[in-house]
Design a protein around this motif. Structure first.
Motif, short mmCIF file in Angstrom:
data_model
loop_
_atom_site.label_atom_id
_atom_site.label_comp_id
_atom_site.label_asym_id
_atom_site.label_seq_id
_atom_site.Cartn_x
_atom_site.Cartn_y
_atom_site.Cartn_z
N SER A 199 55.17 -40.49 -72.92
CA SER A 199 54.11 -40.66 -73.92
C SER A 199 53.92 -42.14 -74.26
O SER A 199 52.82 -42.58 -74.57
N MET A 201 54.08 -44.48 -72.06
CA MET A 201 53.21 -44.97 -70.98
C MET A 201 51.77 -44.54 -71.23
O MET A 201 50.84 -45.31 -71.05
N ALA A 202 51.60 -43.27 -71.64
CA ALA A 202 50.26 -42.73 -71.81
C ALA A 202 49.52 -43.43 -72.95
O ALA A 202 48.30 -43.56 -72.92
N ARG A 203 50.27 -43.91 -73.93
CA ARG A 203 49.64 -44.59 -75.06
C ARG A 203 49.39 -46.07 -74.78
O ARG A 203 48.83 -46.78 -75.61
N GLY A 204 49.88 -46.56 -73.65
CA GLY A 204 49.71 -47.98 -73.38
C GLY A 204 50.62 -48.84 -74.24
O GLY A 204 50.29 -49.96 -74.59
N GLU A 205 51.79 -48.30 -74.59
CA GLU A 205 52.74 -49.12 -75.34
C GLU A 205 53.42 -50.11 -74.40
O GLU A 205 53.42 -49.93 -73.19
#
Ligand code: FES
Ligand code: FES
Lengths: 718, 155
Positions: A199, A201-205
């Motif tokens: 998650s 990665m998916a949020r672009g953190e």
């Protein structure tokens, strides 16, 4: 004492805890072998710390490579300490903080690191119960451990891990026997626990090394020679400065060229400008346009007898076949990247290398700078699948940071840098021959392979770093002829008479470890040949393999895959092929089936679906094994169908995704994986089990679909 | 050579001082400190750097920043709703655990969002076509296809 010093002198500070016998008298195996990593780093606090916020922090010397090791390790620790997954944090490879566990390779992270953490956490559990018993005045047997708190089974006495240790850590050594949690009471291990990093990665953190930013950070590029051994003759620094804005420093040492700029795009432009405007010697010619099989077999080399048993008869009845696998790339989607700062006499490097401790030593020798002045922190990068440009880019940036002290320097290799300079998986030739008796049994087996090295990992020396080879006084690559080429060169089948020989050459391209090493090519050859022999013996591929196998676990994965495809109705011009291997002949068992359609008019090959049954021993994270196996099959399908590193007389010409295509969505097969859990068996990595059988299953399917018997890869040269 | 350029990124106006020829990717990552769009090839071949430009998925690695002044730019970060909820496509990728290293995920999610905007119920072929420009080396494609299907069904 900080962790750096602790790790250097493990054991010099003890807080005076001692294990009482009564706690180790609980039922435990008569003889217990501690994991190697624990033997090297025996103190519990090398692996685990209790934090003030109630969390437990785990240290592993391995790096997340996309294999989900962080989650698997957290699961194991949470299980032994009865914690929720959200109470465990995992610190990955860092010379400042974590144990030295060498390289993250060979699917060994579960076997080594996760098992070390299991023992350390279980030992910590014993210790915590002992302390709680003393503090609460309740016998340990009447204590309950739950999510960081230990409480009396009756009454309301309880105490947290943190209160118990009061800011100290458990410094005891892990000593056999350790009471491990009985597997029947597992709540987390074996389950498909989702990875929490997905998650992020998916949020672009901020997650990848490429995402690291520091105030005042500057950017850099390197300019590599136009040929492996071309030497720099002329470079105009002044003209570069005039033409490209933002140049902060140009570093030239022999043929090593790096430029530091204010902005990233200025580095990109500086590299392009220098590539066009510098003069280099020609360098040696590569054997462009040669027949590679003929060429490689003529190279001088070293021979190695891998195995010999029984006797090899003279006969006219030998069935023979020759197989070939070209050079393959790791071809990470994100090219290699590293950051470094040299400040106050210390160098700090951030790297996605698979071995930060050996990298630190290699950089120390390259610069030179004493090892204890260098820190290397592992940060995940793009998936690497072996030894790609990670170590080289870290060495590059270390050199540049030394020349520009006080600033964080970030070096992002370009796509072309990575494609043209990473060390490839070696081209290999495999020749197999066999004799069959009247009942269709294989009575004799001859196998020869030709390969370049499968490991030039820096391993603590400077020689194998590109920068060192481009220095004014260049170091020479020290290629150790690793046994990597021999991996899975012995068939796992019961064959009374066998001879296996290996020939090592030093080929034209730079090569090192690519996922599964020689196993991919050897299994492609052996398992293709098994189908050819089955046909000669008049047996179906399942029966033929089963009749030559003795290991029940091997038979089980084959039968499982047979069951998975039992209801498939095949359309015209479509075939299913199968293959099997046990990785390294000692690790995970994997059987693969592939369904392939071959267009009769054009011969065009479409891999439609692939199935796999895998036995990786005790399952830690079920979804992790499935994910790795799905990915292994798809990656292998890409290697097998279309991949091949190309070169001209000067250098590698596969410099981008057009000249080195990998599978895109319209070519990717559907995949399905079944995992056979063996809770009582050793847990083994699953990341490299599927590649070899996947390749042979496709070749066997192409043949069954009415196509040719393809023995030389790639199947569909572009 | 630097000029002042106004950009509209993730619903906000940003003013940056850059060389106008700089590819949008570097401005998003370095000037605006966004992590979503990734450098993969700089050649418009791999999709790692995808962003939404007026709702369409486009690689940002060769696009001069000066050329996108008037467009609405959305990155992975911009898909997160105000209450910190993920976009259904991001959520579906997490549910399907559609990543190994995850480096390609930006290109996959951005491509899928653009696809589903145009075609809310794509079949298998339409999904593959919609993601064709994005490369994955870990072999996660089968999960990525499942994630896009899940996102389509969740709407
Ligand atoms: S980085 Fe833009 S397409 Fe590859
Ligand atoms: S998950 Fe690693 S590149 Fe796609």
């Amino acid at each position: 004492m900080n962790r750096r010093n602790f790790l250097k002198n493990t054991g010099c500070l003890a807080i005076g805890f001692s294990l009482q016998r009564s706690f180790i008298d609980l039922p435990s195996p008569m003889f217990q072998e501690l994991p190697q990593s624990i033997k090297r780093h025996p103190h519990i606090n090398a692996w685990l710390e209790v934090l003030a916020n109630g969390q437990v922090r785990i240290f592993t010397g391995k790096l997340e490579l996309g294999q989900g090791i962080g989650t698997a390790i957290a699961q194991v620790a949470a299980e032994e300490l009865d914690l929720g997954m959200n109470k465990v944090e995992v610190v990955l490879a860092d010379t400042l903080r974590t144990p030295n566990e060498g390289y993250t390779v060979g699917s060994g992270s579960i076997e080594q690191s996760a098992m070390a953490v299991r023992f350390a956490a279980a030992a910590a559990r014993q210790k915590l119960l002992e302390l709680a018993s003393q503090q609460l005045g309740v016998p340990a047997a009447q204590l309950n451990m739950q999510n960081g708190t230990i409480s009396a089974v009756t009454g309301n006495k309880s105490i947290t891990f943190h209160q118990l240790l009061n800011g100290k850590q458990i410094t005891d050594k892990v000593q056999a026997p350790v009471n491990l949690k009985p597997k029947e009471s597992y709540k987390l291990v074996g389950k498909a626990i989702p990875r929490s990093d997905i998650s992020r990665m998916a949020r672009g953190e901020q997650y990848y090394i490429q995402d690291m930013r520091f105030p005042g950070m500057v950017h850099a590029c390197v300019v590599r020679p136009p040929a492996y051994d071309a030497r720099l003759q002329e470079l105009d620094e002044k003209a570069l400065k005039k033409n490209i804005p933002g140049i902060l420093k140009t570093v030239v040492n022999g043929s090593f060229v790096g430029v530091i700029t204010q902005e990233e795009y200025q580095s990109v432009k500086a590299q392009r400008w220098l590539q066009q405007h510098s003069k280099w010697s020609a360098g040696s010619k590569l054997p462009a346009g040669s027949n590679m099989i003929k060429y490689l077999k003529t190279l001088p080399g070293q021979n190695d007898k891998v195995a010999e048993k029984g006797s090899i008869p003279d006969s006219n009845a030998w069935i023979k076949a020759q197989y070939y696998k070209p050079y393959h790339m790791h071809a990470s989607i994100g090219p290699s990247c590293a950051l470094a700062i040299y400040d106050n006499g210390r160098l700090h490097v951030w790297s996605h290398s698979q071995g930060i401790y050996p990298l630190r030593e290699s950089i120390s020798k390259l610069l030179p700078l004493p090892v204890d002045k260098i820190d290397v922190t592992g940060v995940p990068g793009s998936g690497c699948y072996g030894h790609n440009g990670a170590d080289d880019v870290a060495a590059d940036v270390a050199l540049l940071a030394m020349a520009y002290a006080g600033k964080h320097v970030r070096l992002q290799w370009t796509r072309s840098d990575e494609h043209a300079w990473e060390p490839y998986g070696s081209a290999m030739i495999m020749e197999a021959a066999a004799l069959l008796d009247d009942a269709g049994n294989i009575t004799a087996w001859l196998y020869e392979l030709w390969s370049d090295t499968h490991s030039i990992r820096p391993g603590g020396d400077a020689n194998n770093l590109l920068a060192a080879q481009h220095y004014a006084t260049p170091l020479k690559e020290s290629s150790r002829f690793s046994s990597g080429a021999n991996r899975n060169s012995e068939p796992y089948y019961a064959i009374p008479n066998q001879r296996i020989e290996a020939h090592f050459f030093k080929g034209p391209l730079r090569t090192s470890a690519l996922r599964s090493l020689g196993a991919y090519a050897n299994i492609f050859a052996i398992e293709s040949f098994m189908d050819e022999l089955a046909e000669k013996a008049g047996k179906d591929p399942f029966t033929f393999r089963l009749m030559h196998l003795q290991d029940e676990r091997a038979k089980a994965v084959i039968r499982k895959v047979q069951e998975m495809i039992s209801n498939i109705q095949l359309p015209a011009n479509t075939g299913i092929g199968i293959a099997f291997s046990r990785y390294k002949n000692s690790a995970s068992y994997c059987a693969v089936a592939a369904q392939v359609h071959v267009q009769p008019a054009t011969g065009a090959i479409e891999v439609q679906k692939m199935w796999s049954a895998i036995d990786a021993g005790e399952v830690i994270n079920l979804d992790g094994i499935i994910n790795q196996t799905e990915g292994g099959m798809i990656q292998s399908a890409s290697w097998t169908l279309i991949e091949q590193v190309k070169f001209d007389a000067q250098h590698v010409s596969s410099r981008d995704w057009v000249s080195y295509p990998i599978m895109r969505f319209n070519q990717v097969p559907e995949v399905e994986v079944a995992v056979l859990n063996q809770p009582e068996e050793k847990a083994m990595g699953a990341g490299e089990a599927a590649q070899g059988p996947a390749a042979a299953a496709i070749a066997n399917a192409v043949y069954k679909a009415g196509g040719r018997r393809i023995r030389h890869l790639p199947m569909v040269p572009s | 050579m630097n000029t002042t350029i106004q950009l509209q990124v993730n619903g906000k106006k940003h003013t940056v001082q850059v060389d106008p020829a700089t590819p949008l990717l570097y401005v998003l990552r370095n000037q605006l400190a966004l992590n979503g769009p990734k450098y993969g090839c700089g050649l418009q071949q791999c999709g790692a750097c995808m962003v939404l430009l007026n709702g369409k998925a486009e690689p940002s690695c060769m696009l001069p920043v000066a050329a996108v002044k008037d467009r609405k730019i959305v990155t992975l970060e911009g898909l997160i709703q105000n209450d910190n909820e993920m976009h259904p496509v991001q959520e579906a990728f997490v549910q399907e655990q559609a990543a190994q290293c995850g480096y390609c995920m930006n290109g996959m999610v951005i491509s899928a969002v653009a696809l589903l905007n145009e075609n809310p119920h794509p079949d298998d072929t339409a999904i593959r076509n919609g993601l064709q420009r994005a490369l994955c080396r870990c072999g996660t494609q089968s999960r990525i296809i499942k994630a896009v299907k899940r996102a389509a069904n969740s709407k």
